[in-house]
Design a protein around this motif. Structure first.
Motif, PDB file in Angstrom:
ATOM      1  N   ALA A  72      22.915 -29.996 -31.500  1.00  0.00           N
ATOM      2  CA  ALA A  72      22.637 -29.193 -32.694  1.00  0.00           C
ATOM      3  C   ALA A  72      23.918 -28.672 -33.341  1.00  0.00           C
ATOM      4  N   LEU A  73      24.863 -28.198 -32.537  1.00  0.00           N
ATOM      5  CA  LEU A  73      26.105 -27.675 -33.101  1.00  0.00           C
ATOM      6  C   LEU A  73      26.959 -28.794 -33.699  1.00  0.00           C
ATOM      7  N   SER A  74      26.946 -29.965 -33.086  1.00  0.00           N
ATOM      8  CA  SER A  74      27.672 -31.105 -33.641  1.00  0.00           C
ATOM      9  C   SER A  74      27.065 -31.527 -34.979  1.00  0.00           C
ATOM     10  N   GLU A  75      25.744 -31.518 -35.057  1.00  0.00           N
ATOM     11  CA  GLU A  75      25.071 -31.833 -36.321  1.00  0.00           C
ATOM     12  C   GLU A  75      25.434 -30.807 -37.396  1.00  0.00           C
ATOM     13  N   TYR A  76      25.461 -29.525 -37.009  1.00  0.00           N
ATOM     14  CA  TYR A  76      25.868 -28.460 -37.931  1.00  0.00           C
ATOM     15  C   TYR A  76      27.285 -28.714 -38.437  1.00  0.00           C
ATOM     16  N   ALA A  77      28.201 -29.071 -37.526  1.00  0.00           N
ATOM     17  CA  ALA A  77      29.601 -29.315 -37.904  1.00  0.00           C
ATOM     18  C   ALA A  77      29.710 -30.528 -38.831  1.00  0.00           C
ATOM     19  N   ASN A  78      28.891 -31.548 -38.601  1.00  0.00           N
ATOM     20  CA  ASN A  78      28.922 -32.750 -39.447  1.00  0.00           C
ATOM     21  C   ASN A  78      28.396 -32.496 -40.854  1.00  0.00           C
ATOM     22  N   SER A  79      27.430 -31.601 -40.990  1.00  0.00           N
ATOM     23  CA  SER A  79      26.766 -31.426 -42.279  1.00  0.00           C
ATOM     24  C   SER A  79      27.254 -30.222 -43.079  1.00  0.00           C
ATOM     25  N   ASN A  80      28.256 -29.509 -42.578  1.00  0.00           N
ATOM     26  CA  ASN A  80      28.784 -28.346 -43.292  1.00  0.00           C
ATOM     27  C   ASN A  80      30.308 -28.358 -43.246  1.00  0.00           C
ATOM     28  N   ASP A  81      30.915 -27.844 -44.301  1.00  0.00           N
ATOM     29  CA  ASP A  81      32.365 -27.679 -44.313  1.00  0.00           C
ATOM     30  C   ASP A  81      32.718 -26.377 -43.603  1.00  0.00           C
ATOM     31  N   PRO A  82      33.862 -26.329 -42.930  1.00  0.00           N
ATOM     32  CA  PRO A  82      34.291 -25.067 -42.313  1.00  0.00           C
ATOM     33  C   PRO A  82      34.502 -23.990 -43.369  1.00  0.00           C
ATOM     34  N   VAL A  83      34.152 -22.774 -43.032  1.00  0.00           N
ATOM     35  CA  VAL A  83      34.392 -21.622 -43.914  1.00  0.00           C
ATOM     36  C   VAL A  83      35.102 -20.548 -43.101  1.00  0.00           C
ATOM     37  N   GLU A  84      35.704 -19.618 -43.805  1.00  0.00           N
ATOM     38  CA  GLU A  84      36.420 -18.544 -43.112  1.00  0.00           C
ATOM     39  C   GLU A  84      35.449 -17.754 -42.243  1.00  0.00           C
ATOM     40  N   THR A  85      35.823 -17.590 -40.999  1.00  0.00           N
ATOM     41  CA  THR A  85      34.962 -16.934 -40.009  1.00  0.00           C
ATOM     42  C   THR A  85      35.799 -16.009 -39.153  1.00  0.00           C
ATOM     43  N   LYS A  86      35.303 -14.804 -38.937  1.00  0.00           N
ATOM     44  CA  LYS A  86      35.924 -13.883 -37.984  1.00  0.00           C
ATOM     45  C   LYS A  86      35.116 -13.963 -36.699  1.00  0.00           C
ATOM     46  N   THR A  87      35.815 -14.051 -35.572  1.00  0.00           N
ATOM     47  CA  THR A  87      35.125 -14.173 -34.288  1.00  0.00           C
ATOM     48  C   THR A  87      35.470 -12.993 -33.390  1.00  0.00           C
ATOM     49  N   TYR A  88      34.471 -12.535 -32.653  1.00  0.00           N
ATOM     50  CA  TYR A  88      34.646 -11.384 -31.773  1.00  0.00           C
ATOM     51  C   TYR A  88      33.960 -11.631 -30.434  1.00  0.00           C
ATOM     52  N   MET A  89      34.653 -11.278 -29.366  1.00  0.00           N
ATOM     53  CA  MET A  89      34.032 -11.216 -28.043  1.00  0.00           C
ATOM     54  C   MET A  89      33.669  -9.752 -27.838  1.00  0.00           C
ATOM     55  N   ILE A  90      32.402  -9.445 -27.877  1.00  0.00           N
ATOM     56  CA  ILE A  90      31.932  -8.061 -27.771  1.00  0.00           C
ATOM     57  C   ILE A  90      31.918  -7.596 -26.323  1.00  0.00           C
ATOM     58  N   ALA A  91      31.381  -8.418 -25.430  1.00  0.00           N
ATOM     59  CA  ALA A  91      31.271  -8.038 -24.017  1.00  0.00           C
ATOM     60  C   ALA A  91      31.163  -9.283 -23.152  1.00  0.00           C
ATOM     61  N   ILE A  92      31.732  -9.188 -21.959  1.00  0.00           N
ATOM     62  CA  ILE A  92      31.609 -10.247 -20.957  1.00  0.00           C
ATOM     63  C   ILE A  92      31.281  -9.578 -19.625  1.00  0.00           C
ATOM     64  N   ASN A  93      30.249 -10.064 -18.970  1.00  0.00           N
ATOM     65  CA  ASN A  93      29.845  -9.570 -17.653  1.00  0.00           C
ATOM     66  C   ASN A  93      29.879 -10.725 -16.664  1.00  0.00           C
ATOM     67  N   ILE A  94      30.470 -10.476 -15.499  1.00  0.00           N
ATOM     68  CA  ILE A  94      30.602 -11.517 -14.474  1.00  0.00           C
ATOM     69  C   ILE A  94      29.959 -11.030 -13.178  1.00  0.00           C
ATOM     70  N   ALA A  95      29.171 -11.907 -12.563  1.00  0.00           N
ATOM     71  CA  ALA A  95      28.575 -11.638 -11.249  1.00  0.00           C
ATOM     72  C   ALA A  95      28.658 -12.920 -10.440  1.00  0.00           C
ATOM     73  N   GLY A  96      29.710 -13.045  -9.647  1.00  0.00           N
ATOM     74  CA  GLY A  96      29.885 -14.254  -8.844  1.00  0.00           C
ATOM     75  C   GLY A  96      30.121 -15.466  -9.717  1.00  0.00           C
ATOM     76  N   ASP A  97      29.246 -16.465  -9.598  1.00  0.00           N
ATOM     77  CA  ASP A  97      29.371 -17.702 -10.366  1.00  0.00           C
ATOM     78  C   ASP A  97      28.534 -17.698 -11.641  1.00  0.00           C
ATOM     79  N   ALA A  98      28.052 -16.527 -12.038  1.00  0.00           N
ATOM     80  CA  ALA A  98      27.261 -16.395 -13.260  1.00  0.00           C
ATOM     81  C   ALA A  98      27.910 -15.346 -14.160  1.00  0.00           C
ATOM     82  N   ALA A  99      27.742 -15.545 -15.461  1.00  0.00           N
ATOM     83  CA  ALA A  99      28.302 -14.584 -16.414  1.00  0.00           C
ATOM     84  C   ALA A  99      27.481 -14.631 -17.696  1.00  0.00           C
ATOM     85  N   ASN A 100      27.600 -13.572 -18.485  1.00  0.00           N
ATOM     86  CA  ASN A 100      27.038 -13.598 -19.829  1.00  0.00           C
ATOM     87  C   ASN A 100      28.047 -12.976 -20.783  1.00  0.00           C
TER      88      ASN A 100
END
Length: 141
Positions: A72-100
């Motif tokens: 789905a993301l590859s299809e999105y990239a193929n059918s749209n031109d890149p636009v200016e985007t600000k990206t933020y990592m709000i929070a990361i939680n880690i528990a052993g081999d799992a994270a969100n």
């Protein structure tokens, strides 16, 4: 003497765990940055670095939707031109081999709010599930 030895061993264990978690945090951030690169430059190869091949993407747009994330993301990239985007990592939680992670991709009129689930698979952090919502910006001036 036993007390000092115990404190030394305990301190060593704690420091080792903290270093491992710091290393995992850096590796998770690297994985997330592959995703951000794919979204901002439309580099489809970055999606393959970020996501497990069977990762899902889920959202609600009038009804529940679920697709393969890379496709789905590859299809999105193929059918749209890149636009200016600000990206933020709000929070990361880690528990052993799992994270969100909670992320935000901000565009002119709206933002995507992403909730990523990651697993450490064969020593590499991969996104296995992306759930997102869209938040529109108020046009009040």
């Amino acid at each position: 003497m036993k007390k000092i030895y115990f404190i030394f061993i305990l301190n060593t264990i704690i420091m080792t765990q903290l270093q491992a978690q710091d290393n995992d945090l850096q590796l998770i951030e690297k994985t997330i940055n592959y995703y951000f690169d794919g979204m901002t430059t439309h580099n489809k190869g970055s999606f393959e670095k970020a996501f497990h091949p069977s990762a899902t993407m889920k959202w609600i747009d009038k009804k529940y939707e679920e697709v393969n994330a890379i496709e789905a993301l590859s299809e999105y990239a193929n059918s749209n031109d890149p636009v200016e985007t600000k990206t933020y990592m709000i929070a990361i939680n880690i528990a052993g081999d799992a994270a969100n992670a909670q992320l935000e991709l901000e565009y002119d009129t709206f933002s995507y709010i992403d909730f990523m689930h990651l697993l450490k698979i064969d020593g590499k952090w991969k996104i296995v599930s992306k759930t997102y919502s869209t938040r529109t910006k108020n046009n009040k001036k």
